[in-house]
Structures are given as C-alpha cells and as structure tokens.
Design a protein around this motif. Structure first.
Motif, PDB file in Angstrom:
ATOM      1  N   ARG A 213      28.202  12.820  46.770  1.00 22.75           N
ATOM      2  CA  ARG A 213      28.205  13.807  47.113  1.00 22.75           C
ATOM      3  C   ARG A 213      28.076  13.788  48.699  1.00 22.75           C
ATOM      4  O   ARG A 213      28.249  15.280  49.162  1.00 22.75           O
TER       5      ARG A 213
ATOM      6  N   LEU B  18      31.549  14.614  49.403  1.00 15.50           N
ATOM      7  CA  LEU B  18      31.643  16.626  48.565  1.00 15.50           C
ATOM      8  C   LEU B  18      31.520  17.513  50.177  1.00 15.50           C
ATOM      9  O   LEU B  18      32.070  18.327  49.984  1.00 15.50           O
TER      10      LEU B  18
ATOM     11  N   PRO C 285      27.171  19.166  42.804  1.00 20.38           N
ATOM     12  CA  PRO C 285      28.332  17.388  42.920  1.00 20.38           C
ATOM     13  C   PRO C 285      27.936  16.796  41.948  1.00 20.38           C
ATOM     14  O   PRO C 285      29.316  15.904  41.352  1.00 20.38           O
TER      15      PRO C 285
END
Length: 234
Positions: free
Chosen positions: A32, A35, A47
């Motif tokens: 997470r 990203l 995510p």
C-alpha cells in the motif's frame, strides 16, 4: 489484474499459518505504501486486492526459493539502498513484480512478469511513466547488468542478488532451494545449467553496483559463487 498462471498453495517455506498471516499483513502494508507513493497524490482503487493477487502468486506450490521470504528480503534490502535510487517506490513495485510469474520450466518469466505490471499498475492508478520504469526494471532482472548511472536498476539488481553474499549456511540453504525448484531436471543437466549461471555471474565486472553492496557484499558473494562452482565441478 488477472493471468492464467495465477496459482495458490503453500510457499514451501515451512512457516506456520500464523507466521505466514503476519508476514502477509506486513507485506500488504508495504505494498500500500509503495503504490500510494507511486501514484504521486492521485487517487486510485483500493490497493489491497492487488496485494492479495500478488501474494497468491508468490505462494504458489512450485516455489521453494522464490517465495514471500525472498520478496521480504528484497524489499528489506531496497530499504537499505533506497537513498541510491532515483525512484525508490518504482523499485519497490518492481520487486513485487519481478518474480510474480515464476515457472522453473519456462524461460519467459521476467517478460511475463513485466507484462503483468504493465497491465495491473495503470489499473491501480500508477502513472504511465512510473509503470514503464517498473516494467523496465523487471526486465532488467534477466541479466542483472544495469547500465552505468542506472541507479534504480542498480538498487533492484543489488537487492535481488544480495542472497549471494549470505553467510555460508544461508547460502547453502538458498542453493538447495533452487535445486528443489528444478527437481524435474536430472542431476547432470542441472549441474551443467547451474554452472553456466555461476560463470555468467562471476563474469560480471561487478556483482553489486551501488556503493553499499560493492563495499559489503561483493567479496563474500564471489567466494560463495566460487565455492558452489567448485562443488558442482566435482
């Protein structure tokens, strides 16, 4: 984010279910963070489904070395080397994808892994230029030979190869896991193929390009590779 090669099952790492669940939870958090950082402030879908898809791939039953334990190790080493990278989040995403498609009996794993990144990351809200960089980095793991000045490539390749500089017992365990992944290959053919890989690595001017790895990992890695090559030769 779909692919016909997706599988599930035990990673072969010997972890208990509790330990595996704890590792996966930590990895989801790391995914997470990388990203969202790669999105550069843009919005995007949740995510976690992408993390779960990738974790399922990394837990496929044919894997012995290329498991979530390897993913964790590469991400840890990227964290160590992150100051050398131009885009550390792109490198982290490349680590997630670099063995996402892994079949020991196939030669196109890196290309298929890069193509998976090219499909998944735009859908996940990652800009086109970052997606292209991630895919380029994944393809670079075919040779582990980044060009001079390619700092992102240096960080990913150094992190991926850092196992070569492990203490002898850990290196021996790594080599044994690789042999297990290629259990379908007869001994003579495996020794020949593995010796070719070792010679290619030893033939690189430098195994590690970032200053940290060059200083701390190069000498031990070459000794480990030479020792394995000598054992295979005899």
């Amino acid at each position: 984010m779909t692919d016909s090669s997706r599988g599930s099952g035990s990673s072969g790492s010997g972890n208990s279910g509790h330990e595996a669940g704890s590792t996966d939870a930590a990895l989801r958090d790391r995914w997470r963070e990388a990203l969202v950082g790669a999105r550069g402030g843009a919005s995007g879908p949740d995510p976690l489904p992408y993390a779960d898809n990738l974790l399922a791939r990394w837990a496929e039953p044919q894997r012995r070395y290329h498991t979530t334990a390897h993913l964790v190790a590469v991400l840890d080493r990227i964290d160590t080397l992150a100051g050398h990278a131009a885009d550390a989040n792109a490198v982290r995403l490349a680590a997630w994808f670099h063995d996402a498609v892994y079949r020991p009996d196939r030669s196109e794993n890196e290309e298929r892994s890069a193509a998976l990144a090219e499909r998944a990351l735009p859908e996940a809200g990652v800009p086109a230029d970052v997606t292209a960089e991630v895919a380029r980095l994944v393809r670079l793991t075919v040779t582990h030979d980044p060009a001079d000045g390619d700092t992102d490539g240096e960080v990913l390749c150094d992190a991926d190869l850092a196992i070569l500089a492990a203490p002898p017992k850990e290196y021996a365990a790594y080599a044994a896991q690789v042999r297990e992944e290629y259990g379908f290959v007869p001994d003579d053919a495996f020794r020949e193929g593995r010796a070719t890989v070792l010679r290619q690595l030893l033939g690189l001017p430098r195994l590690f390009r970032a200053p940290y790895g060059a200083e701390r990992w190069e000498s031990r890695a070459r000794q480990n590779l030479l020792t394995e090559w000598e054992l295979l030769s005899h």
